[in-house]
Design a protein around this motif. Structure first.
Motif, short mmCIF file in Angstrom:
data_model
loop_
_atom_site.label_atom_id
_atom_site.label_comp_id
_atom_site.label_asym_id
_atom_site.label_seq_id
_atom_site.Cartn_x
_atom_site.Cartn_y
_atom_site.Cartn_z
N THR A 99 -2.43 -0.84 -17.67
CA THR A 99 -2.00 -0.20 -16.42
C THR A 99 -0.47 -0.07 -16.46
O THR A 99 0.22 -1.01 -16.84
CB THR A 99 -2.40 -1.05 -15.20
N SER B 142 -3.10 5.92 -1.63
CA SER B 142 -4.38 5.31 -2.00
C SER B 142 -4.23 4.30 -3.14
O SER B 142 -5.18 4.00 -3.85
CB SER B 142 -5.37 6.41 -2.40
N THR B 143 -3.00 3.83 -3.34
CA THR B 143 -2.81 2.82 -4.39
C THR B 143 -2.11 1.58 -3.82
O THR B 143 -1.44 1.64 -2.79
CB THR B 143 -1.94 3.36 -5.57
N TRP B 144 -2.28 0.48 -4.57
CA TRP B 144 -1.53 -0.74 -4.29
C TRP B 144 -0.46 -0.85 -5.36
O TRP B 144 -0.74 -0.69 -6.55
CB TRP B 144 -2.45 -1.96 -4.38
N LYS C 37 0.85 -1.19 0.00
CA LYS C 37 0.00 0.00 0.00
C LYS C 37 0.89 1.23 0.00
O LYS C 37 1.80 1.35 0.82
CB LYS C 37 -0.88 -0.04 1.26
N GLU D 110 0.86 0.15 -10.42
CA GLU D 110 -0.02 0.81 -9.43
C GLU D 110 -1.48 0.61 -9.78
O GLU D 110 -1.92 1.00 -10.86
CB GLU D 110 0.28 2.31 -9.41
N VAL D 111 -2.22 0.01 -8.87
CA VAL D 111 -3.66 -0.10 -9.07
C VAL D 111 -4.38 0.63 -7.94
O VAL D 111 -3.88 0.66 -6.81
CB VAL D 111 -4.15 -1.58 -9.16
N PRO D 112 -5.53 1.24 -8.24
CA PRO D 112 -6.21 1.99 -7.19
C PRO D 112 -6.67 1.08 -6.05
O PRO D 112 -6.92 -0.11 -6.25
CB PRO D 112 -7.42 2.60 -7.92
N GLU D 113 -6.79 1.68 -4.89
CA GLU D 113 -7.23 0.99 -3.67
C GLU D 113 -8.51 0.18 -3.91
O GLU D 113 -8.66 -0.94 -3.43
CB GLU D 113 -7.53 2.09 -2.65
#
Ligand SMILES: Cc1cc2nc3c(=O)[nH]c(=O)nc-3n(C[C@H](O)[C@H](O)[C@H](O)COP(=O)(O)OP(=O)(O)OC[C@H]3O[C@@H](n4cnc5c(N)ncnc54)[C@H](O)[C@@H]3O)c2cc1C
Length: 382
Positions: A190, A146-148, A143, A218-221
């Motif tokens: 992505t 706000s991204t993973w 984390k 990076e993917v959104p939360e």
């Protein structure tokens, strides 16, 4: 206890079998020979509601339970194993995690495209260092705000080179082992995510398989599926669907081998007699029929248990998959034997079925892993 399909199920089977015979089976040889992804067939399966079976209508789904899915799935696998595998990975392996554990927003964003066949899904657990040992995976997600941020790689992923969306398993807390895995949605395009090239395979050559790579991807939360660190428990439930699906894959191939063999032995002669008159041929055909019918009943039982949310469905999914896949490989080998030299020649359907059959013993957990699961699950009973 009722072993009969209902009138409605019989009608659905008949009309779907007709569609598969007319629209999908004729393309199977080309799909395999040229290793072409059967995109149009998948769109058609979306259009007729096959991909959406068992999903709510609001996400593009249609009525259906695991039993009717198995009944119709057999017809599709019989017509073209590549189409069956790619369709199942897309709507089933990608779609079911979202349906079971996803947020409303995730369901609305991803399911309609995948269930209509316009978009393609994939499901990625296996990694280059080993697929059987799921807890040995290295891919991790950390984390950051706000991204993973995902790093790692996957391999042998069905629809890998062609999918629009992926469900990806990654460690979110490696120290916690099975309590530290989570599932994420990753979209094609992505940043940091790349799809590998299609492997040149022995069988199911029309169903593309590849590596996937994640480098600070990076993917959104909001792309986390369900609760954090619950991925392993989620996988166990998804894999029951997958294992029944793989058993149906083997069933369709075995049934196709039986039908091909029966028509060949009625035409081909040796020593002045039809092959159908030789006793050894009878033995092969009788064994094929016996193992197919027993396997089909096992699959329906596992599917019924899954539909009832029976805790034993995990055990029966493994039993059905193990039984049907190993017998399908033997049945396909016997079908090639019945065809003699022609069985070895490209263009003869049994040659393709023989190559396709082997995946049943490997995908969704190898036979050795199914035996391990079965033993672990019944240990307490002894
Ligand atoms: C065409 C194709 C499509 C696939 N699609 C997908 C997909 O969409 N998504 C995905 O995540 N994966 C997919 N896979 C991967 C598949 O699930 C794995 O290949 C499978 O789980 C085995 O993992 P492995 O290949 O790494 O073999 P390994 O785990 O390296 O195993 C090698 C051998 O050792 C045996 N073995 C390993 N551990 C044990 C043990 N504890 N006891 C006894 N024997 C053991 C295995 O049974 C096998 O015989 C696909 C594979 C293929 C070929």
């Amino acid at each position: 206890m009722d072993f009969e399909l209902t009138e409605d199920q019989k009608k659905q089977k008949e009309s779907f079998a007709e569609l598969c015979l007319k629209e999908i089976a004729p393309k199977a040889e080309f799909t395999d020979r040229e290793a072409v992804f059967p995109k149009e067939s998948i769109r058609l399966l979306g259009k007729v509601g096959f991909l959406g079976m068992g999903f709510p209508e609001e996400y593009g789904g249609s009525k259906g339970d695991p039993i009717i899915k198995s009944v119709l799935g057999e017809e599709l696998a019989k017509a073209c194993a590549s189409t069956y595998l790619s369709a199942g990975a897309s709507s089933g392996l990608f779609g079911i995690p979202l349906l079971r554990f996803g947020t409303e927003e995730q369901k609305k964003r991803y399911l309609p495209g995948v269930l209509s066949g316009e978009k393609i899904g994939a499901f990625a657990i296996t990694e280059p260092q080993g697929g059987s040992d799921v807890l040995g995976m290295k891919t991790n997600a950390q984390k950051r705000g706000s991204t993973w941020v995902i790093n790692g790689s996957k391999t042998l992923i069905t629809n890998g080179p062609v999918a629009d969306y992926y469900v990806v398993a990654a460690y979110t807390d490696k120290g916690k082992k099975s309590d530290g895995i989570s599932l994420f949605i990753v979209e094609k395009g992505t940043k940091g995510f790349s799809q590998g090239k299609s492997f040149d395979k022995l069988g199911v050559r029309g169903s593309p398989t590849s590596d996937l790579s994640f480098e600070d991807c990076e993917v959104p939360e909001k792309n986390l599926i369900g609760e954090i660190n619950k991925g392993f428990v989620q996988l166990a439930q998804i894999l029951s669907h997958g294992r029944i699906g793989m058993a149906v894959y083997s069933l369709g191939i075995a049934q196709a081998c039986l039908e091909e063999s029966i028509s060949y032995v009625q035409e081909r002669t040796a020593f002045g007699k039809k092959l159908a008159y030789f006793q050894d041929v009878h033995f092969k055909i009788a064994d094929m029929k016996m193992y197919i019918d027993v396997g089909r009943e096992l699959i329906y039982k596992a599917a019924w248990m899954l539909d009832q949310n029976d805790t034993q469905s995990i055990l029966f999914a493994s039993i059905a998959k193990l039984f049907m896949s190993e017998h399908a490989t033997k049945i396909a080998s016997d079908a090639v034997q019945i065809f003699g030299g022609y069985g070895f020649i490209k263009g003869y359907k049994v040659e393709r079925l023989y190559r396709d059959s082997k995946l049943g013993e490997i995908g969704e957990g190898t036979s050795e892993i199914q035996r391990t699961i079965i033993t672990k699950l019944i240990e307490d009973q002894y």
